[in-house]
Design a protein around this motif. Structure first.
Motif, PDB file in Angstrom:
ATOM      1  N   ALA A 589      64.470  42.544  75.882  1.00  0.00           N
ATOM      2  CA  ALA A 589      64.028  42.199  77.227  1.00  0.00           C
ATOM      3  C   ALA A 589      62.552  41.809  77.185  1.00  0.00           C
ATOM      4  O   ALA A 589      61.739  42.483  76.551  1.00  0.00           O
ATOM      5  CB  ALA A 589      64.242  43.373  78.172  1.00  0.00           C
ATOM      6  N   ASP A 590      62.215  40.709  77.834  1.00  0.00           N
ATOM      7  CA  ASP A 590      60.835  40.208  77.828  1.00  0.00           C
ATOM      8  C   ASP A 590      59.902  41.269  78.411  1.00  0.00           C
ATOM      9  O   ASP A 590      60.053  41.675  79.566  1.00  0.00           O
ATOM     10  CB  ASP A 590      60.753  38.927  78.647  1.00  0.00           C
ATOM     11  N   PRO A 591      58.926  41.771  77.606  1.00  0.00           N
ATOM     12  CA  PRO A 591      58.065  42.849  78.093  1.00  0.00           C
ATOM     13  C   PRO A 591      56.938  42.374  78.999  1.00  0.00           C
ATOM     14  O   PRO A 591      56.192  43.199  79.526  1.00  0.00           O
ATOM     15  CB  PRO A 591      57.498  43.433  76.791  1.00  0.00           C
ATOM     16  N   ALA A 592      56.770  41.052  79.190  1.00  0.00           N
ATOM     17  CA  ALA A 592      55.678  40.554  80.023  1.00  0.00           C
ATOM     18  C   ALA A 592      55.820  41.084  81.451  1.00  0.00           C
ATOM     19  O   ALA A 592      56.924  41.078  82.015  1.00  0.00           O
ATOM     20  CB  ALA A 592      55.668  39.028  80.023  1.00  0.00           C
ATOM     21  N   PRO A 593      54.723  41.557  82.071  1.00  0.00           N
ATOM     22  CA  PRO A 593      54.796  42.132  83.424  1.00  0.00           C
ATOM     23  C   PRO A 593      55.369  41.174  84.460  1.00  0.00           C
ATOM     24  O   PRO A 593      56.035  41.601  85.399  1.00  0.00           O
ATOM     25  CB  PRO A 593      53.338  42.493  83.733  1.00  0.00           C
ATOM     26  N   ASP A 594      55.116  39.878  84.308  1.00  0.00           N
ATOM     27  CA  ASP A 594      55.577  38.911  85.299  1.00  0.00           C
ATOM     28  C   ASP A 594      56.886  38.233  84.899  1.00  0.00           C
ATOM     29  O   ASP A 594      57.292  37.242  85.515  1.00  0.00           O
ATOM     30  CB  ASP A 594      54.503  37.854  85.523  1.00  0.00           C
ATOM     31  N   ALA A 595      57.559  38.750  83.846  1.00  0.00           N
ATOM     32  CA  ALA A 595      58.814  38.149  83.396  1.00  0.00           C
ATOM     33  C   ALA A 595      59.901  38.359  84.442  1.00  0.00           C
ATOM     34  O   ALA A 595      60.031  39.448  85.011  1.00  0.00           O
ATOM     35  CB  ALA A 595      59.240  38.755  82.070  1.00  0.00           C
ATOM     36  N   PRO A 596      60.714  37.323  84.720  1.00  0.00           N
ATOM     37  CA  PRO A 596      61.808  37.492  85.692  1.00  0.00           C
ATOM     38  C   PRO A 596      62.883  38.422  85.159  1.00  0.00           C
ATOM     39  O   PRO A 596      62.994  38.647  83.950  1.00  0.00           O
ATOM     40  CB  PRO A 596      62.334  36.064  85.868  1.00  0.00           C
ATOM     41  N   THR A 597      63.689  38.947  86.053  1.00  0.00           N
ATOM     42  CA  THR A 597      64.788  39.833  85.674  1.00  0.00           C
ATOM     43  C   THR A 597      65.761  39.103  84.755  1.00  0.00           C
ATOM     44  O   THR A 597      66.162  37.971  85.015  1.00  0.00           O
ATOM     45  CB  THR A 597      65.533  40.323  86.923  1.00  0.00           C
ATOM     46  N   GLY A 598      66.113  39.739  83.648  1.00  0.00           N
ATOM     47  CA  GLY A 598      67.036  39.146  82.692  1.00  0.00           C
ATOM     48  C   GLY A 598      66.386  38.277  81.649  1.00  0.00           C
ATOM     49  O   GLY A 598      67.073  37.764  80.753  1.00  0.00           O
TER      50      GLY A 598
END
Length: 750
Positions: A589-598
């Motif tokens: 799962a993308d750990p970036a804070p602003d990454a969209p769900t999924g």
């Protein structure tokens, strides 16, 4: 196999009794068998000298009978069937490979591949036919070197038509294409024999086991240029889980043409039909310490549930030696299969108002239609450059897999307030299951999925096996491969009629390499080094732009060193391996804070390190042994909390220690043999982090011959130990191991 003609001795009481009973010192040995290799040629496996003596030679000299030892090694086979890709002796291959012989399979009374995992170092069961292989979960198999698995899905491969099982350790991308880095299993299938013969076998045992097998094989013409084989196997058993009954039917037919020593062609037909009532089987709920919360017989499925498979496979090969130095092979395989399942899925435990533990269930109705097509062409050229000898392989391969899936789901009681009662599946008592209250006629599905997939894979590859000196051998190989996958899925909520369509596609190209060195210190001792790479294509469902895709394939990289010994005048083979595998590009799962769900990212990395020891052969002319031990440490180096099949920094169902053994002792005086074996698997964790307790179980058997009859008894889990063979998720529990089982076989050979 290597022949043992040592130990010439004057006949005694043992020989007199053998002559009287028509028995053998090599009780259990069958007629000479034939195994496919990827050059298309059949090779005699030298199982016995004759069906009458079963491995004994009798010579009348001056009215005195002399008896030699068995003319075979029961469990030792040092020649893999994949002759184009590997040398003709395991000692000359710069990687760890194990071969499980037909005699080992028969002595253990093995029916499915899961019965044999104890004989393979670094392999333990995960679920169904899937394994943990050097720490990584996978299910990579081939038949006669070709892709196309008739048991794809949730069925477990049967062993009736298998001559030997070959386990190739480590990434094999350069030779076999995409797959997990632990290794792969190749099933070398049975071929026709040069001489007419066959057998009929009756099978029985506890859990209402009953069945029969038969085979006939031999030449169709006087010159022996056209050979045939027909075989059939049927078994019906009621396994220990509630509501289960399992029927297996396998039909096999082979025809082989050998017009001369340089030409051979063969065609094989296989048909498989399985009806597993009360399946698809899930596990039994456990607590966090891994203790079963109810009987190991527990099953969430009703008696009306089932898992049915029907598959047809066609395989063919043509081999031609054009000159002494040049030969080619053309092979193909087509597999058509259909799997249908009705089952009750465990949706978790709850305590009702009366304080009773119950299981929520949803009902699933699933159809899977799969078509698989595989084609292969290989050219082998032998030549010299200066003092170096070269065996150069050049090949190409194509594989297509088309799938059509149709799924229906009815809801568990958790949604009782959301859906009308006709969509709700009744719960089940955990301790005292109240079966019979749930039937698909009583409720309607609320969710439907229709999905089609197409996966294409093509490759060209080359390998040069170089004898640099009499002692030093070098292998260099590379493979250029491309693949593409398309998916079209429509999901519909039947309660509201809302439908959602997902269309995705992915494609990529990659190069993998293989480099190996073998040094012969003596005629019986070699060491080797191997560096190999491999890859695993990302699933097409993860490649959508909305998820951040497309993503590069997962990569596997192997460093392996080892040693191989021929001991006791080539009667015992010992190999050791020390390896490290790094697996990268793992999706998390993308750990970036602003990454969209999924959203996903390829930041995962895992490392597997281990040691393996395998010993197989004849300690004496009467005593055969197969022994293996493995230590493995697989850890997550990056992205630990998000990697599938991992918990924290560990992989699920990846034991640190494994030990397996099987031994056979022949008693010539009574034409019999005793067998004994066992396995130990150390503690593991499940996908939910629950403990999976270590276990040790033992098996025993007896084999005896009288004239042309063989009687065999095998007892598995001799002390009836309660254990979990693997863990899964907390909702469905651990998979319980089988209780004590008894299998009796009576075989008449002709």
């Amino acid at each position: 196999m290597q022949k043992d003609a040592s130990g010439l001795a004057t006949v005694s009481l043992a020989a007199i009794m053998l002559a009287a009973f028509g028995g053998t010192a090599a009780a259990g040995a069958g007629a000479e068998t034939s195994v496919r290799d990827d050059s298309g040629m059949s090779r005699a496996a030298d199982q016995t000298e004759t069906a009458q003596t079963d491995g004994l030679e009798e010579v009348d000299v001056a009215e005195e009978i002399l008896v030699t030892g068995r003319a075979q090694q029961f469990y030792l086979q040092t020649t893999p069937s994949l002759g184009n890709k590997f040398p003709d002796d395991l000692k000359n291959i710069p990687q760890s490979i194990q071969i499980l012989t037909k005699q080992l399979i028969e002595d253990q009374g093995a029916v499915e591949i899961t019965d044999l995992y104890r004989n393979i170092s670094s392999v333990s069961i995960f679920s169904y036919s899937g394994v943990t292989f050097r720490g990584f979960r996978q299910d990579e198999i081939r038949y006669d070197g070709l892709l196309g698995d008739p048991f794809s899905g949730f069925s477990v491969p049967l062993l009736f038509d298998i001559e030997q099982v070959e386990v190739i350790k480590g990434p094999s991308g350069a030779l076999f294409g995409g797959g997990e880095p632990g290794g792969l299993i190749n099933y070398a299938t049975r071929g026709p024999d040069d001489e007419f013969g066959g057998y009929v076998r009756l099978v029985g045992g506890n859990f209402d086991l009953r069945g029969a097998r038969a085979e006939v094989t031999g030449p169709l013409d006087e010159a022996g240029t056209l050979l045939f084989r027909l075989g059939a196997a049927y078994e019906d058993v009621e396994p220990f889980r509630f509501n289960t009954d399992k029927e297996d039917l396998v039909l096999a037919a082979d025809i082989e043409w050998r017009p001369g020593p340089d030409t051979q062609a063969w065609l094989k037909f296989d048909y498989v039909e399985q009806d597993f009532q009360g399946a698809r089987l899930r596990g039994v709920p456990v607590d966090d310490e891994g203790e079963f919360l109810t009987t190991r017989r527990f099953n969430t499925n009703e008696e009306t549930d089932f898992q049915r498979l029907e598959a047809t496979a066609f395989t063919g090969s043509f081999n031609q030696r054009l000159t002494d130095a040049l030969s080619f092979t053309l092979s193909g395989r087509a597999v058509l299969s259909q799997e249908r399942q009705n089952y009750h899925e465990n949706r978790g435990l709850f305590i009702n108002d009366e304080g009773v533990a119950r299981v929520r269930r949803e009902f699933r109705d699933q159809d899977r239609d799969i078509q698989q097509y595989s084609a292969l062409a290989e050219f082998v050229y032998d030549f010299d450059i200066g003092d170096t000898e070269h065996t150069f392989l050049f090949g190409g391969e194509f594989f297509r897999r088309d799938g059509e899936d149709f799924f229906l789901i009815s809801s568990d009681s958790r949604r009782a307030g959301q859906f009308p009662p006709n969509f709700i599946v009744p719960d089940l008592n955990l301790i005292d299951p109240d079966y019979g209250n749930s039937n698909p006629d009583l409720f309607d599905p609320f969710f439907q999925t229709e999905r089609t997939t197409q996966f294409d894979q093509w490759a060209i590859y080359a390998q040069d096996q170089i004898a640099v000196t009499d002692r030093l051998k070098l292998s260099l190989g590379a493979r250029f491969e491309g693949f593409s996958e398309d998916l079209d899925s429509v999901q519909t909520i039947l309660v509201t009629g809302q439908a959602t369509e997902a269309v995705a596609s992915a494609s990529d190209e990659t190069v993998t390499v293989r480099t190996g060195l073998v040094y012969d210190w003596t005629d019986s001792f070699t060491t080797y080094f191997n560096f190999s790479t491999g890859f695993t294509p990302q699933g097409v469902a993860s490649q959508e732009p909305e998820a951040g895709g497309p993503f590069n394939p997962e990569r596997g990289r192997l460093f392996e060193v080892g040693a191989k010994w021929d001991l006791m005048q080539d009667k015992v083979y010992l190999q050791t391996a020390l390896y490290q595998i790094n697996k990268t590009n793992i999706l998390v799962a993308d750990p970036a804070p602003d990454a969209p769900t999924g959203a996903l990212a390829t930041i995962g990395e895992a490392r597997s390190r281990g040691v393996e020891v395998d010993l197989v052969g004849d300690i004496t002319t009467e005593w055969s042994v197969a022994l293996n031990y493995a230590y493995n440490d697989t850890v997550i180096l990056e992205g630990s909390d998000e990697i599938i099949n991992a918990v924290g920094d560990e992989f699920a169902n990846a034991p640190d220690h494994q030990l397996g053994f099987w031994t056979r002792y022949d008693i010539p005086v009574i034409a019999s043999a005793i067998t004994f074996g066992g396995e130990y698997v150390s503690e593991r964790i499940s996908l939910s982090g629950q403990e999976v307790d270590p276990y040790a179980i033992f098996d025993a058997g007896w084999i005896t011959n009288w004239r042309n009859l063989q009687f065999q008894v095998n007892v598995r889990n001799l002390f009836d130990k309660v254990y979990a063979e693997s863990g899964f998720i907390s909702r469905t529990g651990h998979f319980p191991g089988e209780p004590r089982t008894v299998r009796v076989e009576v075989t008449a050979r002709f």
